[in-house]
Structure formats: C-alpha cells, structure tokens
Design a protein around this motif. Structure first.
Motif, mmCIF file in Angstrom:
data_model
loop_
_atom_site.group_PDB
_atom_site.id
_atom_site.type_symbol
_atom_site.label_atom_id
_atom_site.label_comp_id
_atom_site.label_asym_id
_atom_site.label_seq_id
_atom_site.Cartn_x
_atom_site.Cartn_y
_atom_site.Cartn_z
ATOM 1 N N LEU B 200 51.153 26.580 37.628
ATOM 2 C CA LEU B 200 51.370 27.264 36.354
ATOM 3 C C LEU B 200 51.122 26.328 35.171
ATOM 4 C CD1 LEU B 200 54.644 29.268 37.120
ATOM 5 C CD2 LEU B 200 52.276 30.003 37.365
ATOM 6 N N ASN B 201 50.726 26.912 34.067
ATOM 7 C CA ASN B 201 50.522 26.156 32.825
ATOM 8 C C ASN B 201 51.866 25.610 32.332
ATOM 9 O OD1 ASN B 201 50.264 25.370 30.170
ATOM 10 N ND2 ASN B 201 48.892 27.051 29.606
ATOM 11 N N PRO B 202 52.050 24.261 32.349
ATOM 12 C CA PRO B 202 53.374 23.695 32.041
ATOM 13 C C PRO B 202 53.865 24.056 30.642
ATOM 14 C CG PRO B 202 51.804 21.975 32.658
ATOM 15 C CD PRO B 202 51.056 23.255 32.671
ATOM 16 N N GLN B 203 52.953 24.161 29.691
ATOM 17 C CA GLN B 203 53.357 24.458 28.329
ATOM 18 C C GLN B 203 54.005 25.847 28.235
ATOM 19 O OE1 GLN B 203 50.131 23.952 25.611
ATOM 20 N NE2 GLN B 203 51.469 23.215 24.000
ATOM 21 N N VAL B 204 53.383 26.810 28.900
ATOM 22 C CA VAL B 204 53.931 28.164 28.898
ATOM 23 C C VAL B 204 55.275 28.181 29.633
ATOM 24 C CG1 VAL B 204 53.546 30.534 29.632
ATOM 25 C CG2 VAL B 204 51.644 29.190 28.782
ATOM 26 N N VAL B 205 55.352 27.427 30.747
ATOM 27 C CA VAL B 205 56.584 27.417 31.529
ATOM 28 C C VAL B 205 57.736 26.847 30.706
ATOM 29 C CG1 VAL B 205 57.728 26.400 33.542
ATOM 30 C CG2 VAL B 205 55.424 27.310 33.738
ATOM 31 N N ARG B 206 57.463 25.768 29.946
ATOM 32 C CA ARG B 206 58.530 25.170 29.130
ATOM 33 C C ARG B 206 59.034 26.163 28.086
ATOM 34 N NH1 ARG B 206 55.211 20.431 28.720
ATOM 35 N NH2 ARG B 206 55.725 19.107 30.481
ATOM 36 N N LEU B 207 58.098 26.802 27.413
ATOM 37 C CA LEU B 207 58.481 27.780 26.395
ATOM 38 C C LEU B 207 59.286 28.920 27.040
ATOM 39 C CD1 LEU B 207 58.115 28.475 23.393
ATOM 40 C CD2 LEU B 207 56.168 29.890 24.062
ATOM 41 N N ALA B 208 58.809 29.392 28.183
ATOM 42 C CA ALA B 208 59.489 30.492 28.868
ATOM 43 C C ALA B 208 60.915 30.101 29.233
ATOM 44 C CB ALA B 208 58.709 30.877 30.129
ATOM 45 N N PHE B 209 61.081 28.869 29.713
ATOM 46 C CA PHE B 209 62.429 28.469 30.144
ATOM 47 C C PHE B 209 63.383 28.387 28.952
ATOM 48 C CE2 PHE B 209 65.728 25.525 31.752
ATOM 49 C CZ PHE B 209 66.140 26.289 32.818
ATOM 50 N N ALA B 210 62.860 27.978 27.781
ATOM 51 C CA ALA B 210 63.725 27.948 26.599
ATOM 52 C C ALA B 210 64.278 29.346 26.322
ATOM 53 C CB ALA B 210 62.938 27.436 25.395
ATOM 54 N N PHE B 211 63.418 30.355 26.397
ATOM 55 C CA PHE B 211 63.880 31.730 26.187
ATOM 56 C C PHE B 211 64.879 32.142 27.257
ATOM 57 C CE2 PHE B 211 59.967 32.248 23.639
ATOM 58 C CZ PHE B 211 60.557 32.790 22.518
ATOM 59 N N ILE B 212 64.601 31.717 28.485
ATOM 60 C CA ILE B 212 65.464 32.143 29.589
ATOM 61 C C ILE B 212 66.848 31.510 29.487
ATOM 62 C CG2 ILE B 212 65.751 31.791 32.080
ATOM 63 C CD1 ILE B 212 62.682 32.626 32.130
ATOM 64 N N VAL B 213 66.883 30.231 29.089
ATOM 65 C CA VAL B 213 68.184 29.578 28.931
ATOM 66 C C VAL B 213 69.011 30.288 27.861
ATOM 67 C CG1 VAL B 213 69.328 27.513 28.066
ATOM 68 C CG2 VAL B 213 67.535 27.303 29.749
#
Lengths: 219, 486
Positions: B200-213
C-alpha cells in the motif's frame, strides 16, 4: 470526447456542492437551509449518476437512485416537519458573524487543499482533481456544527458533513461496495430520525433549541 | 451457521420484545435471549479455539481469535448485565411506565446485536455501520430516565459520536482506495487488506490511520475526544452504563486494533505505536485531572474508563508480545471490573437516590453487601493484587521498560498513582460515616447481584493463576494481531 468532459463535469459538480455548503453558512432561515441541503444532495446524486454512467456500474447507479430518493425527498421532508413543528424562527444564531465565518471557511478550504493534494496526486482516477474540494466540504460541515447554536442546524451540518464524505469516497474510489453504502444510508436515516426526536424533546424540556442551554453536565 | 445464529438471537429477541405489550413477556424473552446468546457466544468461541475460522454469507461474517475473545466478553457481560437489569428495571419502573420498560429490553438486545456484528464481520465498511449502529441503539437508552440532564447527555453523545466516527469512515475509505488499487474490488475486507498491506501507498495509509485514530478513538472514549463519555455513561441506567463502559469502549478499541495490524505491515510498527502511546498517555492525564476529587460516583467510574482505555492503548503502543498480551488481558480485566462497579452503582443510586459522592455516607452500614462488593471491585479496578488488573497493568508497564520507554512508564505510573489516591479517597468517604437518619439498613436488589460472583471469580482467576485455556485463547488473538512469542 466523453472522457475529457467527465473530469470537468465532476469538478463542476463538486464545486457546486461546496457552493451550497457556503450558502448554508450565510443562510438565515431554517426552511431555506433545508432546501439547500436538498439541493446539495441532488447535486451529489447527479455526480454519482455521472460516475455510474462513465464506469457503466449498475451498483453505483443504484446507489445514486437510493441517495436521490433518501436525501432529496425523505430526509428534507423529515426536517421540514421538524421546522414546522418548532415554528419558523431565524435559524442562524452563529457564534461568529458572516464575514468572520467566510474568512474561517476560506482558511479551511486552503488547509483542505494542502492536506489532500498528495492524496489527489497519487490517485490515478480521472476524478482525483476534485478530491480536495470534497475534503473542504467535510471541514465546512464540521464548522457549521460547531458554529451554530440551534440543534436543528447542527443536524444540517451533520448531513452536509455526511454528504461531503460520500463525495470524497465517490471521487477517491468510485464508491464503496453497494452493501456498505446501503448500510451507511440506513444509519444516516435512523440517525436523523433519532436526532429529530431529540430536537422535540429538547424543545419541550428547555423551551428552546439552543444548544447553549445544555450546560448542566460538568466536571 | 453458528455465526448467523449468534447474531440472530439478540436481533430476534429485540423484535419479539417490540411486538407484545406484556411485562412478563419482556422479561422472559430478555432472559432467554441473554442466556441463549451467551451459550451461542461460547460455542462460537469454542469452535475458533479449536482452530476453525467460521465464516458465513460469503465471507461477510468471519470470526478469528480476536473476534472470539470479543464475542465472549460481549455475550458474557451482556448476560450478567441482563440478569441484573431484570431487578433494576422492576425497581425503577412500575407498570405505569411500560413503554420505558419495553424500550430498555428491546434496545438492550439491539445494542448487543450491533456490538456482535461489529466484531464478527470481515468487512470494514459493515464494521463501521455496526459501530455507528451501537450509537443509535444506545441513544434512547442514555435518555431512558428522561430528565433534562439525561436528554443533554444523550444529544451530545449522539452528535459527537456520529461526527467522530464519520471521520473513521474517511479513514476506512482511504484505506479501501489504497487497497482497491492493489487487491481489486474486495479490498474493503480486512483479510484482503491485510494481505495487500505491504504494497500500500504509505502516505495514504498514514493519513488514513490519523482519521481512524480520531474516529474510532472517539467511540473508544480516548482523550481529547472523550467529552461525551462521562455524560452518557453516568446518565444511562446502571446495566447500560456497565455495558457501555465495560464492553462498548472495547469495540472501538477492537476497530483500532484491526487497523493497526494493517498499518503496521504497511508503514512499520512505530507509526501507529507512537499515535497510540501519545493518545493513551493523554487519556490517562485527562482522567487523572478529573479523578483527583470526583463529585459524582458514576462520573468517577466513567473517567476511570477513560483512564483504563488509555492504559490499554499504551499496551498496544509499547507493542511486542508482552505489551499486546497485557493490553488484551486488560481489555478483559477492565470489562469485568468496570461492569461490576457500574452495576453496583445502580444499587447505590436506588438506595440513596443521588449520584453525589458527598451525599452518600455510611454505605457499609446502609447496604453492607453492596458496600463490600463495591470496595473489593474498586481495589480490583485500581490494580491492587490479587485481582486481574494488577497483572495486566504490570505486564503493560514491563513491556514499556523492555521497550526502552522508561520515561513514558514513569509518567504513566505517576498518573495512575494520582488516580489511585483520588478514587480510593472518594470511595472511602462513601463507605464510612453515618448513613442518613431516615434510611432503613439493608441492601436493595441482593439477588440481582448474584451474577456478579462470576466477575469476582474471573478477576481472581486472572490475578492468581493463568489457566491454559485462557492462555491458548489469548495466544490465538495475539497471532491475529501479528504478535508471536519471541
């Protein structure tokens, strides 16, 4: 030809939804705000239908139809019922005045573009260009919720937030699978109905729908 | 098949209660649904522990080791709260308020259903729908007493939780997008997302996890998104508070754990770990501030939940075998001890008719049984041996030291000490002194407390011994979370 027109059309529709969000911010009467929400939902349904036509996705066409029925007819009708029952009164009662609000929202749009630009750039879909616009709508929905004192306008803010999230998902992924989308619609509908009941109860108990009066729970 | 049965039992129970208007009917359906639900939960878990991974409806429903653990916690504590609820609701509402009685029993099982669906689906979108469903099912339950205070609490809860987890939906959609470009249409499933995670694209994953947290963190009651929690948990009727604090918060955490597995593979364990450590420590600090001199014992228990969810997050943040094991154990221990105390708080409320700590005096004389159980439960909750939470908190902080985060551990333990002093002092003030003059001595709802023996027994078992069956069950959940014994 069609493939060139498609991203432009989508961007135009995305800007239209953002425009309705801005109009909601400056709007004053409740009935007009409900109409704005319906207009935004209609734009959204059209956007979903356009994407469905472009990708010839029957699922997405179904989602667009349900979205149109639910958010353009059912939910505005529920909200109108609430407006009539409570009585028409100036709706806004914002904490910030219109000019300050517009400045803040302009700032939010800028931030949205800054945060979402990398995601949009990495996205191969032709709709990617409009992703930051949808994200700005999410921010503005939030802001409407915190800036308004009336419970009913908070619900409108919530629905606009929800609309923007739908648009964001549509633009980034062409929509999540059908069953998930239906589940989300069901949740939103039930949430609005429950919120409506709470608005009535708040009106009965506090003789006002200003959220400010809710301040008994502290510490 | 068993998964479908597990979900249908509370759903049918809820529907049956909504159909007929007879108190005997409500109570019988409620009891049967709770007990049969517990049996179905244990049977499902037993199958998982034997090494199966039951699925149903074309993989939409799926239960692995982590699901099994959550299913047992939900159905077990659901049954205990249900049995206590029978007596509680009978004391609180007479036959003139049958509609409240019906709402309680009907929504109770709908609430259980949404939680079970959230932990037994493989589809992250359906999980989101189910978790939003928990908010909708409990909104009226928070307002069951129908006072201005409970109305305020319910409205805030509904709005804040809905908006909060709307953000989690953005995170889910971003990950879905990151996955869909790799794994195709089915990528909204946790299993396929996990398989595709390394690409997976790490940049998208980081952003996604911020929303999820932020999103699921709101539902889990983590600071600074915890503001709805003390209101909602303190205004709800005791059996609902017990489930919201003891069990529902864990469902929010469960969602975070699922996503953490994917994020860990995609961008390395440190990224999500740091988020969770920070937010866990902040939750501890916020809880400590409000627990120095609490004034309302139900709000005290609610803030204590913010604290314990923070501790669990720290365990996940420290990571490693011991950290995650401690976190999972603490999920169980906190669920057992917090539901115990919230149910007992129902007894205190019925007896004293107030939630104000200053007006509860001489609990030991007024209701000796409730008082002793409340004191013992508080000891357990505060992490004193010989109860389970002592062990799990010890494991978590030990993991922190091993991990080299000594300062984080010291800060965490210091905050725990503040909370310890504040809560113990308040509970002491409730226990001793002279009861109000006109109060007749004697406990209310003594027989309703019988199911709490299970909580105590399990808390002692987890504190003193570590049976092989529990160890094996935890081992399976740890494997799902991508942690193995080093």
């Amino acid at each position: 030809m069609a493939s060139e027109l498609f991203p432009k059309l989508i961007t135009l529709l995305a800007f239209t939804t953002l425009g309705t969000a801005f109009l909601l911010i400056v709007g004053r009467d409740l009935a007009g705000q409900v109409r704005l929400l319906a207009a935004q939902s209609l734009t959204l349904a059209i956007a979903a239908a356009v994407v469905a036509a472009f990708t010839s996705s029957a699922e997405l066409a179904g989602v667009a139809a349900v979205l149109g029925f639910l958010k353009v007819f059912v939910i505005p009708r529920v909200l109108n019922r609430a407006v009539t029952k409570i009585g028409l009164q100036p709706a806004a009662l914002p904490y910030l005045g219109t000019p300050a609000t517009l400045v803040v929202c302009g700032g939010l749009v800028t931030i949205a573009f800054y945060v979402m630009a990398p995601v949009a750039a990495a996205n191969p879909l032709p709709t990617a260009e409009a992703i930051p616009i949808a994200f700005a709508g999410v921010f503005i929905g939030f802001f409407v919720m915190v800036n308004r004192r009336r419970a009913l306008t908070q619900i409108l803010g919530f629905l606009m937030l929800e609309n923007s999230i739908f648009l964001l998902v549509l633009l980034t992924t062409y929509g999540v699978p059908f069953i998930v989308e239906m589940g989300v619609f069901l949740d939103v509908l039930v949430a609005v109905l429950i919120m409506e009941v709470f608005v009535y109860r708040i009106k009965e108990n506090f003789d006002s729908i200003e959220v400010d009066r809710l301040g008994r729970l502290r510490g | 098949m068993s998964l479908i049965a597990l979900l249908l039992i509370p759903l049918i129970g809820s529907a049956l209660i909504m159909l007929v208007r007879s108190r005997v009917w409500f109570e019988s359906v409620h009891t049967v649904a709770a007990l049969v639900g517990l049996a179905a939960g244990l049977m499902t878990a037993a199958r998982v522990w034997q090494g199966e991974v039951p699925t149903a409806i074309g993989g939409l429903l799926r239960a692995d080791g982590l699901s099994a653990l959550m299913v047992v916690v939900i159905t077990l504590l659901g049954a205990i709260a249900a049995l206590y609820g029978l007596g509680y609701i009978r004391t609180e509402y007479d036959d003139t308020r049958l509609s409240s009685v019906r709402s309680f029993f009907g929504l109770f099982h709908l609430f259980i259903f949404t939680m079970l669906l959230a932990v037994t689906t493989d589809n992250l979108g359906i999980m989101w729908v189910a978790i939003e469903g928990t908010t909708l099912a409990t909104a009226f339950l928070v307002n069951l007493h129908d006072t201005p205070r409970s109305l305020e609490a319910a409205y805030k809860y509904l709005i804040l939780s809905s908006v909060g987890i709307a953000l989690a939906f953005i995170g889910t959609a971003l990950l879905y997008y990151a996955g869909a470009s790799r794994a195709g249409e089915i990528a909204v499933n946790w299993t396929s997302l996990k398989d595709a995670a390394s690409s997976l694209n790490p940049q998208v994953v980081r952003l996604a996890f911020a929303f999820i947290v932020v999103g699921y963190g709101t539902k889990a009651g983590l600071a600074p998104m915890h503001t709805w929690l003390p209101d909602a948990h303190s205004e709800a009727p005791a059996p609902i508070s017990a489930l919201m604090s003891g069990v529902l918060l864990n469902v929010g955490l469960y969602a975070l754990m699922r996503f953490k597995v994917v994020v860990d593979i995609a961008v390395g364990a440190h990224f999500a770990g740091r988020w969770l450590l920070g937010i866990g420590l902040l939750s501890l600090a916020v809880a400590a501030v409000f627990l120095i001199v609490p004034r309302n014992y139900k709000r005290m228990l609610a803030y204590s939940s913010v604290e314990h969810i923070g501790v669990i997050c720290m365990g996940l943040g420290f990571g490693g075998y011991w950290g995650v094991l401690g976190a999972l154990l603490h999920v169980i221990n906190h669920a057992l001890s917090k539901s115990l105390l919230f149910l007992l708080s129902g007894n205190i409320l019925l007896k004293y008719q107030t939630t104000d700590i200053r007006r509860v005096r001489g609990l030991l004389r007024a209701s000796p049984l409730t008082a002793c159980a409340f004191a013992a439960g508080t000891f357990a909750l505060l992490g004193l041996p010989p109860f389970g939470p002592f062990m799990s908190e010890f494991l978590i902080f030990r993991a922190g030291v091993e991990n080299g985060s000594v300062w984080v551990v010291i800060l965490g333990v210091a905050l725990l000490a503040v909370i310890f002093a504040g809560m113990l002092g308040s509970v002491n003030r409730m226990l001793y002194g002279e009861p109000p003059e006109k109060m007749e001595p004697g406990d209310v709802l003594t027989w309703s407390l019988a199911p709490l023996v299970v909580n105590f027994a399990l808390l002692l078992v987890l504190g003193l011994t570590f049976p092989d069956t529990i160890a094996a069950a935890l081992e399976q959940a740890l494997r799902v979370l991508g942690v193995s014994h080093a």
